[in-house]
Design an enzyme around this catalytic site. Sequence first.
Site, PDB file in Angstrom:
ATOM      1  N   SER A 148       0.846  -1.201   0.000  1.00 32.24           N
ATOM      2  CA  SER A 148       0.000   0.000   0.000  1.00 32.24           C
ATOM      3  C   SER A 148       0.882   1.251   0.000  1.00 32.24           C
ATOM      4  O   SER A 148       1.681   1.442  -0.922  1.00 32.24           O
ATOM      5  CB  SER A 148      -0.955  -0.040   1.182  1.00 32.24           C
ATOM      6  OG  SER A 148      -1.971   0.924   1.054  1.00 32.24           O
ATOM      7  N   ASP A 163     -10.235  -3.318  -5.626  1.00 30.66           N
ATOM      8  CA  ASP A 163      -9.610  -2.697  -4.457  1.00 30.66           C
ATOM      9  C   ASP A 163     -10.225  -1.317  -4.218  1.00 30.66           C
ATOM     10  O   ASP A 163     -10.076  -0.420  -5.043  1.00 30.66           O
ATOM     11  CB  ASP A 163      -8.101  -2.568  -4.701  1.00 30.66           C
ATOM     12  CG  ASP A 163      -7.336  -2.015  -3.501  1.00 30.66           C
ATOM     13  OD1 ASP A 163      -7.964  -1.456  -2.578  1.00 30.66           O
ATOM     14  OD2 ASP A 163      -6.100  -2.139  -3.501  1.00 30.66           O
ATOM     15  N   HIS A 174      -8.103  -5.071  -0.905  1.00 30.66           N
ATOM     16  CA  HIS A 174      -6.879  -4.353  -0.535  1.00 30.66           C
ATOM     17  C   HIS A 174      -6.090  -5.179   0.475  1.00 30.66           C
ATOM     18  O   HIS A 174      -6.548  -5.458   1.580  1.00 30.66           O
ATOM     19  CB  HIS A 174      -7.237  -2.995   0.071  1.00 30.66           C
ATOM     20  CG  HIS A 174      -6.059  -2.092   0.269  1.00 30.66           C
ATOM     21  ND1 HIS A 174      -5.404  -1.482  -0.780  1.00 30.66           N
ATOM     22  CD2 HIS A 174      -5.414  -1.704   1.387  1.00 30.66           C
ATOM     23  CE1 HIS A 174      -4.413  -0.738  -0.312  1.00 30.66           C
ATOM     24  NE2 HIS A 174      -4.392  -0.861   0.996  1.00 30.66           N
TER      25      HIS A 174
END
Length: 389
Positions: free
Chosen positions: A195, A321, A350
């Site tokens: 991320s 996502d 995610h």
Amino acid sequence: MSCFACLSCQSQVFFKVFSYPFILSLSSSQAPALVTSKTFSAFLLKHCPVVSETFSPTPWCWGGRLQTLVCAFIKSKPPAAYRNELIRTVDGGQISLDWVDNQASVPYPKSSTRPTVLILPGLTGNSQQSYVLHAIRQATRRGYRCVVFNNRGAAGEELLTPVTYCAANTSDLELVVQHVKGLHPHAPLLGAGVSLGGMLLLNYLGRKRTESGMVAGLTISVPWDAQKSSDSMEEPLNWLLFNSYLTRGLRRVVARHRKVLEKVVDIDYVLKARTVREFDERFTSLQFGYNSCTEYYRDASPDKKLPNTAVPILCLNAADDPFSPKYAFPVSIVQGLPNVALLLTAHGGHIAFLQGLFPRGESYMERLFGQFVQAVFERADRLSSLFAL
């Protein structure tokens, strides 16, 4: 099934499937789309075969939001015996590194040459996140050493200066890489970012180019365009499920270090932020000298930095996502690059990619991590010939 023409003889792109309207109607079980050059594709298919395997999400949990939520609650946390190290920065701050030295490594008994994986957690994450612990298990059981780069103030250590972190500022990561390479100059180093950690890694690789000190990079669930990611996260349901939670986590970090941070920002105003964007407007962009949050987001977005990278990079994203909308995937950019591969699944959410009826343990994301890391370290000669490392 569709195929896109190559942009050059050196950068021919192959797709199993990739069409934005079509990807919305994909079945829940299918092979991911691999977007990369012919050369990198051949390497991955041979040495990292999971890239061509059918991805079947957990049948009761295949939507992106549900995958993301369920993963956060049920994913197991393998044990990791960390050795903590605090290193000082040039501005008087400190960075917390958590090491798993893997001294019992059978394939690499010599510490000086034991390959090292540098792990960069997400926005409010640290070495205790389940995805970090699973990554460490994948790496250490193959004989490798791991080190987790905890962003300033994110792992419980004292914040010594009124500086935290952001996706665009790579100075702390540069210091960490120099430190790790200084300790183990003959050990190959791979960077793995999740991320926001992936954004930071890609920005670093784009800026350092051939001087990154790394042999390869791996990212998972990267938000490619920070502005578009913010827009997606501010949709009502995404705000309710994710944005408000992340914002509370950011506010907690600021509140915990209030005494040192109130020297540079209005803490009470920051603590009233209700979205990540508001937090970045009131805190992050000011801390790092941006005139606006928009300017910060433009600088933090890694999509346009990819052409400057020099090492092989594999990037895993899911089309559903909520943090990284599929319309922001840099497909057209990657089409012209020999060293970057996008691996795109229709589902996975995610940092989730859950599989099986009881998806607490190893799933697609972990298997990809393990196979790619092993392919890089065990086939270093092949990579060197492909990308002139």
